[in-house]
Design an enzyme around this catalytic site. Structure first.
Site, PDB file in Angstrom:
ATOM      1  N   ASP A 105      -0.576  25.275 -15.379  1.00 45.84           N
ATOM      2  CA  ASP A 105      -0.885  26.032 -14.175  1.00 45.84           C
ATOM      3  C   ASP A 105       0.373  26.688 -13.603  1.00 45.84           C
ATOM      4  O   ASP A 105       1.382  26.034 -13.370  1.00 45.84           O
ATOM      5  CB  ASP A 105      -1.497  25.104 -13.131  1.00 45.84           C
ATOM      6  CG  ASP A 105      -2.495  25.816 -12.246  1.00 45.84           C
ATOM      7  OD1 ASP A 105      -2.068  26.722 -11.506  1.00 45.84           O
ATOM      8  OD2 ASP A 105      -3.687  25.478 -12.301  1.00 45.84           O
ATOM      9  N   SER A 145      -5.926  30.285  -9.419  1.00 45.63           N
ATOM     10  CA  SER A 145      -6.450  29.223 -10.276  1.00 45.63           C
ATOM     11  C   SER A 145      -7.968  29.229 -10.369  1.00 45.63           C
ATOM     12  O   SER A 145      -8.527  28.912 -11.424  1.00 45.63           O
ATOM     13  CB  SER A 145      -5.960  27.863  -9.784  1.00 45.63           C
ATOM     14  OG  SER A 145      -4.572  27.750  -9.968  1.00 45.63           O
ATOM     15  N   ASP A 164      -2.405  52.595   1.152  1.00 44.45           N
ATOM     16  CA  ASP A 164      -3.432  52.783   0.117  1.00 44.45           C
ATOM     17  C   ASP A 164      -4.235  54.055   0.369  1.00 44.45           C
ATOM     18  O   ASP A 164      -5.129  54.389  -0.411  1.00 44.45           O
ATOM     19  CB  ASP A 164      -4.372  51.577   0.085  1.00 44.45           C
ATOM     20  CG  ASP A 164      -3.628  50.284  -0.196  1.00 44.45           C
ATOM     21  OD1 ASP A 164      -2.687  50.313  -1.012  1.00 44.45           O
ATOM     22  OD2 ASP A 164      -3.970  49.257   0.419  1.00 44.45           O
ATOM     23  N   ARG A 167       3.400  39.135   3.420  1.00 44.39           N
ATOM     24  CA  ARG A 167       2.987  38.360   2.254  1.00 44.39           C
ATOM     25  C   ARG A 167       4.197  37.649   1.659  1.00 44.39           C
ATOM     26  O   ARG A 167       5.339  38.029   1.887  1.00 44.39           O
ATOM     27  CB  ARG A 167       2.317  39.240   1.203  1.00 44.39           C
ATOM     28  CG  ARG A 167       3.223  40.262   0.546  1.00 44.39           C
ATOM     29  CD  ARG A 167       2.467  40.986  -0.559  1.00 44.39           C
ATOM     30  NE  ARG A 167       3.274  42.039  -1.166  1.00 44.39           N
ATOM     31  CZ  ARG A 167       2.823  42.851  -2.111  1.00 44.39           C
ATOM     32  NH1 ARG A 167       1.580  42.733  -2.535  1.00 44.39           N
ATOM     33  NH2 ARG A 167       3.599  43.786  -2.623  1.00 44.39           N
ATOM     34  N   ARG A 175      -8.645  40.926   0.082  1.00 39.54           N
ATOM     35  CA  ARG A 175      -7.515  40.596  -0.784  1.00 39.54           C
ATOM     36  C   ARG A 175      -6.659  39.513  -0.146  1.00 39.54           C
ATOM     37  O   ARG A 175      -6.425  39.521   1.059  1.00 39.54           O
ATOM     38  CB  ARG A 175      -6.685  41.847  -1.052  1.00 39.54           C
ATOM     39  CG  ARG A 175      -5.417  41.574  -1.844  1.00 39.54           C
ATOM     40  CD  ARG A 175      -4.780  42.850  -2.331  1.00 39.54           C
ATOM     41  NE  ARG A 175      -3.379  42.642  -2.661  1.00 39.54           N
ATOM     42  CZ  ARG A 175      -2.609  43.539  -3.258  1.00 39.54           C
ATOM     43  NH1 ARG A 175      -3.111  44.702  -3.605  1.00 39.54           N
ATOM     44  NH2 ARG A 175      -1.345  43.289  -3.516  1.00 39.54           N
ATOM     45  N   LYS A 182      -5.836  19.789  -9.219  1.00 41.40           N
ATOM     46  CA  LYS A 182      -6.489  20.762 -10.101  1.00 41.40           C
ATOM     47  C   LYS A 182      -7.748  20.214 -10.764  1.00 41.40           C
ATOM     48  O   LYS A 182      -8.297  20.839 -11.673  1.00 41.40           O
ATOM     49  CB  LYS A 182      -5.502  21.233 -11.187  1.00 41.40           C
ATOM     50  CG  LYS A 182      -4.263  21.919 -10.639  1.00 41.40           C
ATOM     51  CD  LYS A 182      -4.585  23.261  -9.993  1.00 41.40           C
ATOM     52  CE  LYS A 182      -3.338  23.915  -9.427  1.00 41.40           C
ATOM     53  NZ  LYS A 182      -3.611  25.226  -8.818  1.00 41.40           N
ATOM     54  N   ASP A 196       2.591  25.366 -10.768  1.00 41.12           N
ATOM     55  CA  ASP A 196       1.962  26.025  -9.635  1.00 41.12           C
ATOM     56  C   ASP A 196       2.255  25.316  -8.323  1.00 41.12           C
ATOM     57  O   ASP A 196       2.744  25.919  -7.373  1.00 41.12           O
ATOM     58  CB  ASP A 196       0.454  26.100  -9.855  1.00 41.12           C
ATOM     59  CG  ASP A 196      -0.225  26.989  -8.828  1.00 41.12           C
ATOM     60  OD1 ASP A 196       0.233  28.124  -8.633  1.00 41.12           O
ATOM     61  OD2 ASP A 196      -1.215  26.547  -8.221  1.00 41.12           O
ATOM     62  N   HIS A 240       4.775  26.650  -5.579  1.00 39.91           N
ATOM     63  CA  HIS A 240       4.349  27.096  -4.249  1.00 39.91           C
ATOM     64  C   HIS A 240       5.321  26.662  -3.149  1.00 39.91           C
ATOM     65  O   HIS A 240       5.303  27.234  -2.059  1.00 39.91           O
ATOM     66  CB  HIS A 240       2.960  26.545  -3.926  1.00 39.91           C
ATOM     67  CG  HIS A 240       1.830  27.387  -4.440  1.00 39.91           C
ATOM     68  ND1 HIS A 240       1.707  28.728  -4.156  1.00 39.91           N
ATOM     69  CD2 HIS A 240       0.751  27.070  -5.218  1.00 39.91           C
ATOM     70  CE1 HIS A 240       0.612  29.198  -4.737  1.00 39.91           C
ATOM     71  NE2 HIS A 240       0.021  28.215  -5.384  1.00 39.91           N
ATOM     72  N   ASP A 281      -3.132  29.795 -16.318  1.00 38.69           N
ATOM     73  CA  ASP A 281      -4.184  30.515 -15.598  1.00 38.69           C
ATOM     74  C   ASP A 281      -3.641  31.695 -14.799  1.00 38.69           C
ATOM     75  O   ASP A 281      -4.380  32.598 -14.432  1.00 38.69           O
ATOM     76  CB  ASP A 281      -4.948  29.563 -14.675  1.00 38.69           C
ATOM     77  CG  ASP A 281      -4.026  28.765 -13.763  1.00 38.69           C
ATOM     78  OD1 ASP A 281      -2.791  28.802 -13.952  1.00 38.69           O
ATOM     79  OD2 ASP A 281      -4.543  28.081 -12.853  1.00 38.69           O
ATOM     80  N   HIS A 282      -2.343  31.694 -14.530  1.00 38.19           N
ATOM     81  CA  HIS A 282      -1.671  32.772 -13.795  1.00 38.19           C
ATOM     82  C   HIS A 282      -0.190  32.437 -13.742  1.00 38.19           C
ATOM     83  O   HIS A 282       0.231  31.346 -14.141  1.00 38.19           O
ATOM     84  CB  HIS A 282      -2.227  32.921 -12.364  1.00 38.19           C
ATOM     85  CG  HIS A 282      -2.156  31.655 -11.551  1.00 38.19           C
ATOM     86  ND1 HIS A 282      -0.973  31.193 -11.001  1.00 38.19           N
ATOM     87  CD2 HIS A 282      -3.096  30.744 -11.226  1.00 38.19           C
ATOM     88  CE1 HIS A 282      -1.196  30.062 -10.372  1.00 38.19           C
ATOM     89  NE2 HIS A 282      -2.481  29.756 -10.488  1.00 38.19           N
ATOM     90  N   HIS A 327       1.712  33.481  -6.265  1.00 35.59           N
ATOM     91  CA  HIS A 327       1.471  33.791  -7.673  1.00 35.59           C
ATOM     92  C   HIS A 327       2.120  35.126  -8.034  1.00 35.59           C
ATOM     93  O   HIS A 327       2.541  35.878  -7.160  1.00 35.59           O
ATOM     94  CB  HIS A 327      -0.026  33.840  -7.960  1.00 35.59           C
ATOM     95  CG  HIS A 327      -0.730  32.553  -7.670  1.00 35.59           C
ATOM     96  ND1 HIS A 327      -2.099  32.449  -7.589  1.00 35.59           N
ATOM     97  CD2 HIS A 327      -0.253  31.309  -7.428  1.00 35.59           C
ATOM     98  CE1 HIS A 327      -2.435  31.206  -7.322  1.00 35.59           C
ATOM     99  NE2 HIS A 327      -1.333  30.494  -7.207  1.00 35.59           N
TER     100      HIS A 327
END
Length: 549
Positions: free
Chosen positions: A22, A75, A167, A209, A282, A356, A424, A428, A465-466, A495
């Site tokens: 992960d 995930s 955007d 972000r 998002r 997980k 993961d 984080h 998974d990412h 991520h």
């Protein structure tokens, strides 16, 4: 009943182990630019990636059903795709369909927030990006939310608008605000107290972000919640005034503003017992403001944290369950690999620690709780420690590996899947050194698994998974680490948009991967496992990565 066709050339393995690392993505960035994987001493994994058959798989954006390739994977959607062999719509399309079908408005969370405002005679607030860019939000979604809340008896609504210009054209804010005010006018004529209460540019307030600038969240909080900021009598007046004062400023950088009455009193502060919906779909720029409404220990100053009912349009971080309440449920996923295998009488083993566990079970099985057939499925959960993960970066990798070794040597399960959470969950935290330690410990576990796979003649497939641990620092446009005023790399805790590696270890060194597969992604993994076990891919599944002779 779902059935599989046997592959005409038969099975390639009696036992297949799929290891999901992960958060372990792939990038060519070096350790100086935040690549913990490059920095870590991982001889086993790095040898596998270098010498065994490897393909890069897309694990974000449209490859996992997100609206665009600017969207990170996560995930939940990663395991949805891994387990189902197909891509299901997420984000913008999913929200639009939920609104059109009415599912959103019949959901428990929506009705909980509506009833909260009605029963307490409080205000319903909407916060989000007002444009039709369809990357973070869509103004049509907001219109539908307002319309339906009024139909259900809400009489006081306040809307806190974030201006786009990123955007969509850079000075197009009034193209959205003026028609939206006309839309609100129709409701006001019918006696509904619905008004825009605050706003500001998306790069100035609220939509930070990757924890890059918590002051944006603090400014947004003061504007939306506390009503502290430069005051105007309308959003149109605010935008026009700012543009006159600085003709060069574009929408995304317009300062925050508060709408006040003739006496200078804010018309839309968020108060105790109110209901609040963040309507962006998002996740990356919705996480921090969601945390601000639901967590107390954050690096921002707040005069108060009102007790409100808060929900996001979606759950923005499924790993950390941010936010806990959300309006649009995951997609309806059917015909998963697990169900197909059960119907063929194939026993399966799924293992992870608590962090997980739901990903190798619930999300893997198409957001389905429980078993397809408990006689053929064994699910094991290793309880996670309740401590910060950077304090014990090895997490439960040892216990997971111990259990997995027993399962492999039992020869009971033709298919085994396991998730190691280190890359993961430690990633984080933003702690580079801890993440490196977690990865190095993880590598020692993979070394044990590789030996057991050789002893049991098990095909070992390793992927992720990412990405996450592959990019621990904020990067500039040239891909170089960004530094604080103190000369310290700015941590990145989210991520990444990087691909992941899929490596296949065959103890007999006979199986090859097909490098001619078009745009390989996580959706190809399910058919690959089925192929190894001797089955053809079901209709609609993305093709196997195996190169058959």
């Amino acid at each position: 009943m779902l059935t599989l066709n046997k592959h005409p050339k038969g099975p390639l393995a009696k036992q297949v182990l799929l290891v999901i690392l992960d958060g372990v993505g792939f990038t060519k960035q070096d350790a100086n630019d935040g690549n913990a994987i490059a920095k870590a001493n991982m001889p086993t994994l790095k040898n596998l990636w270098e010498k065994e058959p490897v393909l890069l798989l897309k694990a974000h954006g449209t490859a996992v059903g997100m609206p665009s390739d600017d969207d990170m994977g996560n995930s939940e959607v990663g395991h949805n795709v891994l387990g189902s062999g197909r891509i299901f719509d997420q984000g913008a399309k999913l929200v639009s369909e939920s609104i059109a079908s009415g599912r959103l408005f019949s959901g428990d969370t929506w009705n909980k927030l509506i009833q909260n405002a009605k029963s307490k005679n409080s205000t319903l607030h909407f916060i989000g990006l007002i444009s039709d860019g369809n990357v973070h939000s869509h103004v049509d979604h907001l219109r539908a939310l307002v319309d339906n809340s009024i139909r259900q008896g809400i009489t006081k609504i306040r809307i806190h608008i974030l201006l786009d210009g990123r955007d969509v054209p850079e000075k197009s804010a009034l193209d959205y605000v003026i028609p939206f005010e006309a839309f609100l006018d129709q409701h006001r004529k019918n006696g509904v107290d619905v008004q825009i209460a605050s706003g500001g540019g998306r790069m100035e307030i609220t939509m930070d972000r990757y924890e890059a600038d918590w002051s944006m969240i603090e400014r947004g909080w003061r504007i939306h919640v506390e009503g502290e900021g430069r005051k105007f009598q309308s959003a149109v007046e605010a935008i026009e005034t700012f543009r006159k004062e600085d003709p060069a400023v574009i929408d995304q950088y317009l300062p925050g503003f508060v709408i006040a009455d003739k006496n200078g009193k804010p018309i839309g502060q968020v108060k105790e017992s109110d209901s609040v919906i963040f309507f962006n779909f998002r996740g990356d720029r919705a996480i921090e403001i969601s945390r601000a409404f639901t967590e107390s220990n954050l690096p921002i100053k707040r005069n108060q944290i009102p007790n409100v009912e808060y929900a996001g349009m979606m759950q923005y971080d499924g790993d950390l369950f941010i936010p806990k309440q959300y309006l649009v449920s995951p997609p309806a996923i059917d015909r998963t690999m697990g169900e197909y295998l059960v119907n063929q009488g194939i026993a399966q083993y799924a293992l992870s620690e608590t962090q997980k566990y739901g990903h190798v079970t619930f999300f893997w099985n198409g957001n389905k709780s429980g078993y397809f057939d408990q006689k053929l499925e064994t699910y094991e959960e290793v309880k996670s420690d309740v401590i910060p993960f950077d304090k014990k970066p090895e997490m439960k990798a040892k216990e997971i590996t111990d259990n997995l070794v027993l399962a492999l040597t039992s020869h009971k399960y033709p298919f085994l899947r396991v998730n190691y959470a280190n890359g993961d969950m430690v990633g984080h935290t933003g702690n580079m050194d801890a993440t490196v330690k977690g990865l190095e410990y993880l590598d020692s576990c993979i070394e044990r698994l590789k030996k057991i796979c050789e002893e049991t003649n098990t095909i070992l497939c390793i992927t992720a998974d990412h990405g996450n641990a592959d990019e621990m620092y904020q990067l500039d446009k040239k891909g170089k680490a960004q530094y604080s005023k103190e000369g310290i790399p700015i941590p990145k805790t989210s991520h990444t948009l990087n691909p992941v590696q899929f490596v296949l270890f065959d103890p007999n060194h006979q199986i090859k991967l097909n490098s001619e597969i078009q745009n390989p992604g996580l959706a190809n993994v399910a058919a690959t496992v089925l192929d190894l076990l001797g089955f053809e891919a079901p209709e609609g599944y993305h093709p196997s990565l195996i190169k058959r002779g």
